[in-house]
Write an enzyme that holds these catalytic residues in place. Structure first.
Site, PDB file in Angstrom:
ATOM      1  N   HIS A  14      59.893 -43.666  47.477  1.00 34.40           N
ATOM      2  CA  HIS A  14      59.546 -42.253  47.631  1.00 34.40           C
ATOM      3  C   HIS A  14      60.791 -41.380  47.478  1.00 34.40           C
ATOM      4  O   HIS A  14      61.919 -41.863  47.446  1.00 34.40           O
ATOM      5  CB  HIS A  14      58.821 -41.991  48.970  1.00 34.40           C
ATOM      6  CG  HIS A  14      59.669 -42.044  50.195  1.00 34.40           C
ATOM      7  ND1 HIS A  14      59.221 -41.612  51.422  1.00 34.40           N
ATOM      8  CD2 HIS A  14      60.938 -42.469  50.421  1.00 34.40           C
ATOM      9  CE1 HIS A  14      60.167 -41.763  52.330  1.00 34.40           C
ATOM     10  NE2 HIS A  14      61.215 -42.290  51.752  1.00 34.40           N
ATOM     11  N   CYS A  33      67.919 -38.750  50.975  1.00 36.52           N
ATOM     12  CA  CYS A  33      66.491 -39.016  50.737  1.00 36.52           C
ATOM     13  C   CYS A  33      65.928 -38.118  49.644  1.00 36.52           C
ATOM     14  O   CYS A  33      64.838 -38.364  49.131  1.00 36.52           O
ATOM     15  CB  CYS A  33      65.682 -38.830  52.018  1.00 36.52           C
ATOM     16  SG  CYS A  33      66.118 -40.022  53.280  1.00 36.52           S
ATOM     17  N   HIS A  39      64.079 -43.857  46.451  1.00 35.36           N
ATOM     18  CA  HIS A  39      64.604 -45.029  47.165  1.00 35.36           C
ATOM     19  C   HIS A  39      63.428 -45.713  47.831  1.00 35.36           C
ATOM     20  O   HIS A  39      62.330 -45.151  47.896  1.00 35.36           O
ATOM     21  CB  HIS A  39      65.658 -44.610  48.203  1.00 35.36           C
ATOM     22  CG  HIS A  39      65.079 -43.739  49.275  1.00 35.36           C
ATOM     23  ND1 HIS A  39      64.924 -42.392  49.128  1.00 35.36           N
ATOM     24  CD2 HIS A  39      64.575 -44.044  50.496  1.00 35.36           C
ATOM     25  CE1 HIS A  39      64.364 -41.887  50.204  1.00 35.36           C
ATOM     26  NE2 HIS A  39      64.132 -42.870  51.062  1.00 35.36           N
ATOM     27  N   HIS A  41      61.428 -48.375  50.861  1.00 34.82           N
ATOM     28  CA  HIS A  41      61.337 -48.860  52.241  1.00 34.82           C
ATOM     29  C   HIS A  41      60.397 -50.050  52.293  1.00 34.82           C
ATOM     30  O   HIS A  41      59.434 -50.123  51.521  1.00 34.82           O
ATOM     31  CB  HIS A  41      60.763 -47.798  53.175  1.00 34.82           C
ATOM     32  CG  HIS A  41      61.649 -46.615  53.359  1.00 34.82           C
ATOM     33  ND1 HIS A  41      62.745 -46.642  54.186  1.00 34.82           N
ATOM     34  CD2 HIS A  41      61.604 -45.366  52.823  1.00 34.82           C
ATOM     35  CE1 HIS A  41      63.328 -45.459  54.161  1.00 34.82           C
ATOM     36  NE2 HIS A  41      62.669 -44.662  53.331  1.00 34.82           N
ATOM     37  N   ASP A  79      51.310 -50.572  47.790  1.00 32.63           N
ATOM     38  CA  ASP A  79      52.337 -51.618  47.708  1.00 32.63           C
ATOM     39  C   ASP A  79      52.951 -51.659  46.309  1.00 32.63           C
ATOM     40  O   ASP A  79      52.226 -51.710  45.308  1.00 32.63           O
ATOM     41  CB  ASP A  79      51.732 -52.977  48.077  1.00 32.63           C
ATOM     42  CG  ASP A  79      52.801 -54.049  48.255  1.00 32.63           C
ATOM     43  OD1 ASP A  79      53.909 -53.708  48.722  1.00 32.63           O
ATOM     44  OD2 ASP A  79      52.531 -55.221  47.924  1.00 32.63           O
ATOM     45  N   HIS A  80      54.281 -51.628  46.255  1.00 29.58           N
ATOM     46  CA  HIS A  80      55.019 -51.608  44.987  1.00 29.58           C
ATOM     47  C   HIS A  80      54.637 -50.411  44.118  1.00 29.58           C
ATOM     48  O   HIS A  80      54.577 -50.507  42.888  1.00 29.58           O
ATOM     49  CB  HIS A  80      54.868 -52.938  44.232  1.00 29.58           C
ATOM     50  CG  HIS A  80      55.620 -54.044  44.890  1.00 29.58           C
ATOM     51  ND1 HIS A  80      55.229 -54.590  46.092  1.00 29.58           N
ATOM     52  CD2 HIS A  80      56.755 -54.692  44.547  1.00 29.58           C
ATOM     53  CE1 HIS A  80      56.089 -55.521  46.452  1.00 29.58           C
ATOM     54  NE2 HIS A  80      57.033 -55.609  45.536  1.00 29.58           N
ATOM     55  N   GLU A 124      59.008 -47.007  59.363  1.00 30.54           N
ATOM     56  CA  GLU A 124      59.673 -46.826  58.070  1.00 30.54           C
ATOM     57  C   GLU A 124      60.958 -47.641  58.017  1.00 30.54           C
ATOM     58  O   GLU A 124      61.363 -48.136  56.960  1.00 30.54           O
ATOM     59  CB  GLU A 124      59.972 -45.351  57.837  1.00 30.54           C
ATOM     60  CG  GLU A 124      60.369 -45.057  56.407  1.00 30.54           C
ATOM     61  CD  GLU A 124      60.406 -43.571  56.137  1.00 30.54           C
ATOM     62  OE1 GLU A 124      59.580 -43.086  55.345  1.00 30.54           O
ATOM     63  OE2 GLU A 124      61.251 -42.886  56.738  1.00 30.54           O
TER      64      GLU A 124
END
Ligand code: NI
Length: 135
Positions: A14, A33, A39, A41, A79-80, A124
């Site tokens: 994100h 960020c 980047h 998480h 996811d991914h 997170e």
């Protein structure tokens, strides 16, 4: 009342950036960020359902069913993936942990038919988590 929790993990990228603000203001608010390339998480999601155990099964909700709902409705979509660009239920919002938790709630709440959705907790990082209870 009994509270039943299913834990799941997903990895996503994100960017925290408010397009209504300048680059300078965004970096003042979000620091690294706000980096345009994003980047990632490794998120940990905890979905809690509240209710009385059924007379018939002894379950508040069958955790196997909850696992399938969380996978189908959330994990398969995030996811991914890049949360800013690829997730319909997060489109147009800044994907902070707070907003992701609220988005996950809005998707899951109508799908939970046994018991009622009580909370969505999203970790997170190891040290930072948020919890949303729908109000
Ligand atoms: Ni981040």
């Amino acid at each position: 009342m009994v509270y039943v929790t299913r834990r799941a993990t997903f990895s996503s990228s994100h960017i925290l950036y408010n397009p209504e603000l300048s680059d300078e203001e965004n970096f003042a608010l979000f620091d690294k960020c706000a980096n345009k390339m994003g980047h990632g998480h490794n998120y940990v999601l905890e979905v809690t359902v509240a209710g009385e155990p059924s007379q018939k099964t002894g379950y508040v909700i069958d955790l196997k069913k909850l696992k399938e709902i969380v996978k189908r409705e959330i994990l398969d979509k995030v996811d991914h993936k890049h949360l800013n660009y690829e997730v319909d239920f997060l489109s147009g919002i800044i994907p902070t942990a707070e907003n992701i938790a609220k988005g996950i709630w809005s998707v899951l709440e109508p799908k939970i038919k046994e018991g009622r959705l009580y909370s969505v907790r999203l970790h997170e990082t190891e040290n930072n988590s948020v919890e949303y209870r729908g109000e």
